[in-house]
Each structure stands twice: as C-alpha cells, then as structure tokens.
Design a protein around this motif. Structure first.
Motif, mmCIF file in Angstrom:
data_model
loop_
_atom_site.group_PDB
_atom_site.id
_atom_site.type_symbol
_atom_site.label_atom_id
_atom_site.label_comp_id
_atom_site.label_asym_id
_atom_site.label_seq_id
_atom_site.Cartn_x
_atom_site.Cartn_y
_atom_site.Cartn_z
ATOM 1 N N ILE A 1 -8.209 52.470 13.628
ATOM 2 C CA ILE A 1 -7.182 51.651 14.156
ATOM 3 C C ILE A 1 -6.900 52.293 15.565
ATOM 4 O O ILE A 1 -7.338 53.202 15.892
ATOM 5 N N SER A 2 -6.100 51.537 16.411
ATOM 6 C CA SER A 2 -5.583 51.918 17.655
ATOM 7 C C SER A 2 -4.154 51.946 17.432
ATOM 8 O O SER A 2 -3.470 50.983 17.117
ATOM 9 N N PHE B 1 -10.146 42.891 8.768
ATOM 10 C CA PHE B 1 -8.898 41.778 9.015
ATOM 11 C C PHE B 1 -7.722 42.820 9.117
ATOM 12 O O PHE B 1 -6.917 42.619 10.226
ATOM 13 N N ALA B 2 -7.466 43.729 8.335
ATOM 14 C CA ALA B 2 -6.532 44.565 8.436
ATOM 15 C C ALA B 2 -6.281 45.225 9.536
ATOM 16 O O ALA B 2 -4.996 45.695 10.416
ATOM 17 N N SER B 3 -7.347 45.939 9.982
ATOM 18 C CA SER B 3 -7.476 46.618 10.961
ATOM 19 C C SER B 3 -7.357 45.946 12.375
ATOM 20 O O SER B 3 -6.484 46.319 13.382
ATOM 21 N N ARG B 4 -7.634 44.653 12.293
ATOM 22 C CA ARG B 4 -7.626 43.831 13.704
ATOM 23 C C ARG B 4 -6.101 43.281 13.802
ATOM 24 O O ARG B 4 -5.534 43.445 14.876
ATOM 25 N N LEU B 5 -5.279 43.076 12.609
ATOM 26 C CA LEU B 5 -4.139 42.850 12.563
ATOM 27 C C LEU B 5 -3.141 43.812 12.987
ATOM 28 O O LEU B 5 -2.250 43.585 13.804
ATOM 29 N N HIS B 6 -3.560 45.014 12.506
ATOM 30 C CA HIS B 6 -2.780 46.353 12.948
ATOM 31 C C HIS B 6 -2.929 46.458 14.576
ATOM 32 O O HIS B 6 -1.657 46.594 15.257
ATOM 33 N N ASP B 7 -3.970 46.498 15.133
ATOM 34 C CA ASP B 7 -4.154 46.568 16.406
ATOM 35 C C ASP B 7 -3.652 45.320 17.430
ATOM 36 O O ASP B 7 -2.758 45.935 18.539
ATOM 37 N N SER B 8 -3.513 44.382 16.708
ATOM 38 C CA SER B 8 -2.648 43.208 17.493
ATOM 39 C C SER B 8 -1.311 43.327 17.543
ATOM 40 O O SER B 8 -0.714 43.017 18.742
ATOM 41 N N ALA B 9 -0.683 43.734 16.497
ATOM 42 C CA ALA B 9 0.893 44.030 16.305
ATOM 43 C C ALA B 9 1.086 45.358 17.144
ATOM 44 O O ALA B 9 2.230 45.038 18.005
ATOM 45 N N GLU B 10 0.452 46.139 17.002
ATOM 46 C CA GLU B 10 1.025 47.459 17.943
ATOM 47 C C GLU B 10 0.674 47.217 19.318
ATOM 48 O O GLU B 10 1.429 47.692 20.030
#
Length: 277
Positions: free
Chosen positions: A50-51, A88-97
């Motif tokens: 994640i980022s 998907f969880a990683s993608r949503l995390h990065d999009s949110a942050e």
C-alpha cells in the motif's frame, strides 16, 4: 552603503531559505505516498503493498460515503487468481489516502470445516490468506477500515465481480462489512444500510433468508407446473389457475423491499481479525 547592501543580501538569502523550507515541508507532507508491505497475501502468494499519505485524516461518515460514491474501485474486474480481494483492498486504500482520507486494511482468518485447511492457516503464522470460492475451503478475506469521527470504525468491502457475472447482468457495489471474531462475516450494500450494529445485520439477514425461502418455493412450484404441462399431466383449466396463482406470487415477491436488497452472508465464521493502519 556597504552595510545596507549587506543587510539586503542577508534578507534575500533568509527569504530564499524560508521559501525553500516551506516548499520542502509541503512536499514532505503531500508526498506521493510511502510504500509499505502488509502481512496479507494475495492469490499470487505475495504480500499486499500500500501507499501511505502523511496528511490523510479520519473522515466523518458522510465524507466516507461521498468518497465511496465517487471512487470506482469496485468496477475493476475480479480475476482469480490475478486480482482478488486483497488487491481491491489495496487499491481502495491508496485511493482514499490520496484523497486525504485515512484508511486501514483488514485481514480476516476464517474458521474452516476441514482440519488440513485449519492446520495450513495456523502454520502460516501472521499471514492472512485470501478467500476461496467454496465455504469449506474459504480461509480468509481482506477489506478496508475507516475510523470515522462520528460513527467509529466502519468496515468497507469494494471487491468487484467477474466479467462473467457482469455479463449475466450483475453489478458490483461497495458493501458495509459486519465483522467480529467468533461470528459470521456479513455484508450489506452501502446505500441499503441503516445501522452499523452487528445485530442489525443479523436482523436483516434473517429477514432476507425468509424471503429467499419464499422465492425458492415459488421457483419449485413453477418448475413442477412446467413439467406437468410438458408431460400433459395436468388439465388446461388447472394449469391456467396455477399460472394465475404463481403470477400473483411473483408480483408480490418483486414488490417486497427484499427484492432490491443485496446481502452477502455465510462467507465464514471469523477466527481472527486484525486491522493494519
């Protein structure tokens, strides 16, 4: 004159240092994200990456819902084993942050029916394996967590669906996750949620299961009638009456609120849950 020039030079240098310092500080706070690996494995057996963004902050519930309505993570195709729940969880995390919303990733281990599956989980140590298609082989799941300022921890699952499911007319949705250790993991579509309490999910699940039972009775009755008509084992008048009864039953089912519900249940009983912030 020399003294005045010297003062001007010092002032100019000081201003440059301040401007440079502010610029560096802003870039530091608003960096492109610091990469971090988590002990959650995707289907390829690799740790999820994640980022993290330093200026990301906890949102209120309405801000979270607005973000989810604008984000398109769930629209990406679910491709087993290339792109699954952890991705998907990683993608949503990065999009949110990236949007300034602090987000965590949840790793869940399920209790399983077969002893060999359970021993495989235990031998894997701290890693959280992703979900499989069948309940008995289902070993884990990954989704997201948001610590909202007004509603507390909110779990969200934006895992998409397969191309085949889309071709059948199904649509992907963001789901609110109801999860606690020792209990079944369940999900309800975001725009159909009225409460975040686990008891609310169980209430809705029970109501939905009763509805599904009625639907199954309708389908069974329709199947029997069609077979009797094909085999000429029913009179025309009786067939017409039964068709009318089934049509009334179908209309009633489609008018009930449960017809539009999307509830995911019985994914597994949670053995262990951990949030990685």
């Amino acid at each position: 004159m020399a003294t005045s020039l010297k003062i001007r030079i010092i002032a100019f240098i000081t201003a440059c240092i301040l401007i440079f310092g502010i610029g560096v500080g802003y870039a530091f706070l608003h960096s492109d994200g610091t990469s971090k690996s988590l002990p959650i494995l995707n289907m390829a057996g690799q740790e999820i990456t994640i980022s993290e963004y330093r200026d990301a902050a906890d949102p209120d519930f309405n801000t979270l819902i607005m973000f989810l309505s604008e984000d398109a993570t769930e629209d990406k195709d679910y491709v087993y084993p290339v792109y699954t729940c952890g991705d998907f969880a990683s993608r949503l995390h990065d999009s949110a942050e990236k949007r300034g919303i602090r987000c965590g990733i949840v790793g869940v281990k399920f209790k399983t029916a077969y002893e060999e599956n359970r021993s495989e989980i235990l031998n894997n140590g701290s890693h959280y394996l992703p979900a499989y298609s069948s309940y008995d082989a289902c070993r884990g799941h990954a989704f997201n967590a948001f610590n909202t300022t007004d509603r507390g921890i909110v779990y969200v699952d934006s895992t998409g669906i397969t191309v085949e499911e889309k071709e059948m007319g199904n649509k992907p949705y963001d789901m609110i996750v109801y999860a606690r250790e020792g209990e079944e993991l369940g999900e309800i579509r975001v725009d159909q949620v009225e409460s975040l309490d686990y008891s609310y999910y169980k209430l809705k699940e029970g109501q939905y299961l009763r509805y599904r039972s009625t639907v199954e009775k309708y389908n069974y009755a329709a199947e029997i009638l069609n077979r009797e008509i094909r085999e000429n084992n029913i009179s025309a008048s009786t067939a017409i009456n039964k068709k009318r009864e089934l049509e009334a039953m179908r209309l009633n089912l489609e008018q009930r609120e449960e017809y539009k519900w999307i509830i995911v249940g019985q994914l597994g009983v949670i053995d262990h849950l951990q949030v990685f912030w």
